[in-house]
Design a protein around this motif. Structure first.
Motif, PDB file in Angstrom:
ATOM      1  N   GLN A 302       0.833  -1.205   0.000  1.00 47.77           N
ATOM      2  CA  GLN A 302       0.000   0.000   0.000  1.00 47.77           C
ATOM      3  C   GLN A 302       0.868   1.255   0.000  1.00 47.77           C
ATOM      4  O   GLN A 302       0.559   2.231  -0.693  1.00 47.77           O
ATOM      5  CB  GLN A 302      -0.928  -0.015   1.214  1.00 47.77           C
ATOM      6  N   ARG A 305       2.061   2.066  -3.274  1.00 46.73           N
ATOM      7  CA  ARG A 305       0.933   2.359  -4.164  1.00 46.73           C
ATOM      8  C   ARG A 305       0.709   1.260  -5.202  1.00 46.73           C
ATOM      9  O   ARG A 305       0.334   1.522  -6.344  1.00 46.73           O
ATOM     10  CB  ARG A 305       1.122   3.719  -4.852  1.00 46.73           C
ATOM     11  N   TRP A 308      -4.544  -0.975  -3.232  1.00 46.77           N
ATOM     12  CA  TRP A 308      -5.444   0.006  -2.636  1.00 46.77           C
ATOM     13  C   TRP A 308      -6.881  -0.487  -2.700  1.00 46.77           C
ATOM     14  O   TRP A 308      -7.231  -1.353  -3.501  1.00 46.77           O
ATOM     15  CB  TRP A 308      -5.315   1.365  -3.321  1.00 46.77           C
TER      16      TRP A 308
END
Length: 312
Positions: A302, A305, A308
């Motif tokens: 997370q 990125r 998510w």
């Protein structure tokens, strides 16, 4: 107990080392396996003589025999087949009729196939036998090797993989539900209100994109189960979501969109397969350690990125 615990821990260390080794080897093997995989898919259902036709989406579609008994081919592509058992009536003019549900499902699959937008999903739990093959080798495979598109449960020995059709929220939830199956009580406790633990990796959802101009061979078994000929190399499938425990979700779990890859050491080797709890306290400790490490890995993804939650 200590001896058993040491044995299980040694196995865990061995699996992690093997994971790293196979991740490196896979980069060198990927182009070769892709060529082999394409040959396997192209060989599926070479087709045969015309035996009738059916109406799909308002158009007459020719039906042909195949190399397999009780399996029919739709149109000219040997990579699109369906079960002959679905035919409920054969008219004198050669038209084949199906029940309403089967006809509706087959028509939908055929239309999306023709337009190169057929999306198929498969849920895999993080202790599934195929997990390590996916995350180490980028290879989605079944336990069997028989090249026959038949029912995959009950030890059929088929190399074909069961999937479900669609990319809607409902289809994703169904695949996610399958992905949390067969876990032991320790893993399932992460989804409970009494002992919740966030971000434990429970499973994954694979996405296969199929169509007339794609590589995959597809078989319509029934509206709820579409088969894909395996093994499937990483060029022809993706991990669309990871299924993790989620204390904010009433169901106790949720699917998070994943943008990494399965074959570059982003994901962990499989969890201990111990649905019956036969390993007792040692199995519980090994599972809990795996859960803690998986939660840390999910947090890391997370932060990078790569993972998510979708926002409605």
């Amino acid at each position: 107990m200590k001896a058993v615990g040491a044995c299980l821990c040694e196995k865990e260390v061995f699996r992690i080392g093997r994971h790293i080794m196979f991740s490196a080897l896979n980069k060198a093997l990927s182009s070769f396996t892709h060529r082999v995989g394409m040959s396997n898919q192209e060989a599926a259902g070479s087709g045969g003589r015309p035996i009738g036709h059916m109406s799909l989406n308002g158009a007459a579609v020719e039906v042909k025999s195949t190399q397999w008994p009780n399996v029919y081919q739709l149109g000219d592509s040997g990579r699109l087949t369906f079960s002959a058992d679905l035919v409920s009536h054969r008219a004198a003019n050669g038209e084949m009729l199906l029940s309403h549900d089967n006809a509706e499902g087959l028509a939908r699959m055929y239309g999306e196939w023709q337009e190169d937008r057929l999306t198929l999903m498969r849920g895999i739990s993080s202790n599934h036998f195929s997990w390590d093959g996916i995350v180490m080798n980028g290879l989605a495979a079944s336990e069997g090797s028989d090249d026959f598109p038949g029912a995959t449960m009950g030890g059929s020995g088929s190399r074909w993989l069961p999937t479900s059709m669609g990319s809607s929220d409902g289809a994703l939830m169904t695949s996610s539900g399958i992905a949390i199956g067969n876990h032991n009580q320790t893993m399932r406790a992460a989804m409970s209100a009494s002992q919740p633990q966030d971000n434990v990796l429970l499973g994954m959802v694979l996405r296969f994109d199929a169509g007339a101009n794609q590589n995959l061979a597809v078989h319509f078994l029934n509206p709820g189960e579409i088969l894909v000929k395996g093994p499937v190399e990483n060029q022809d499938f993706a991990i669309s979501h990871l299924v993790v425990s989620d204390v904010s979700n009433p169901a106790g779990f949720g699917a998070m969109r994943y943008e990494g890859t399965a074959w570059d050491a982003d994901l962990m080797p499989a969890a201990l397969y111990d649905p019956s709890g036969k390993h007792g306290e040692t199995g519980r400790q090994v599972t809990q350690d795996w859960m803690d490490r998986s939660a840390a890995k999910m947090n890391e993804l997370q932060q990078r990125r790569l993972l998510w939650r979708d926002v409605d």
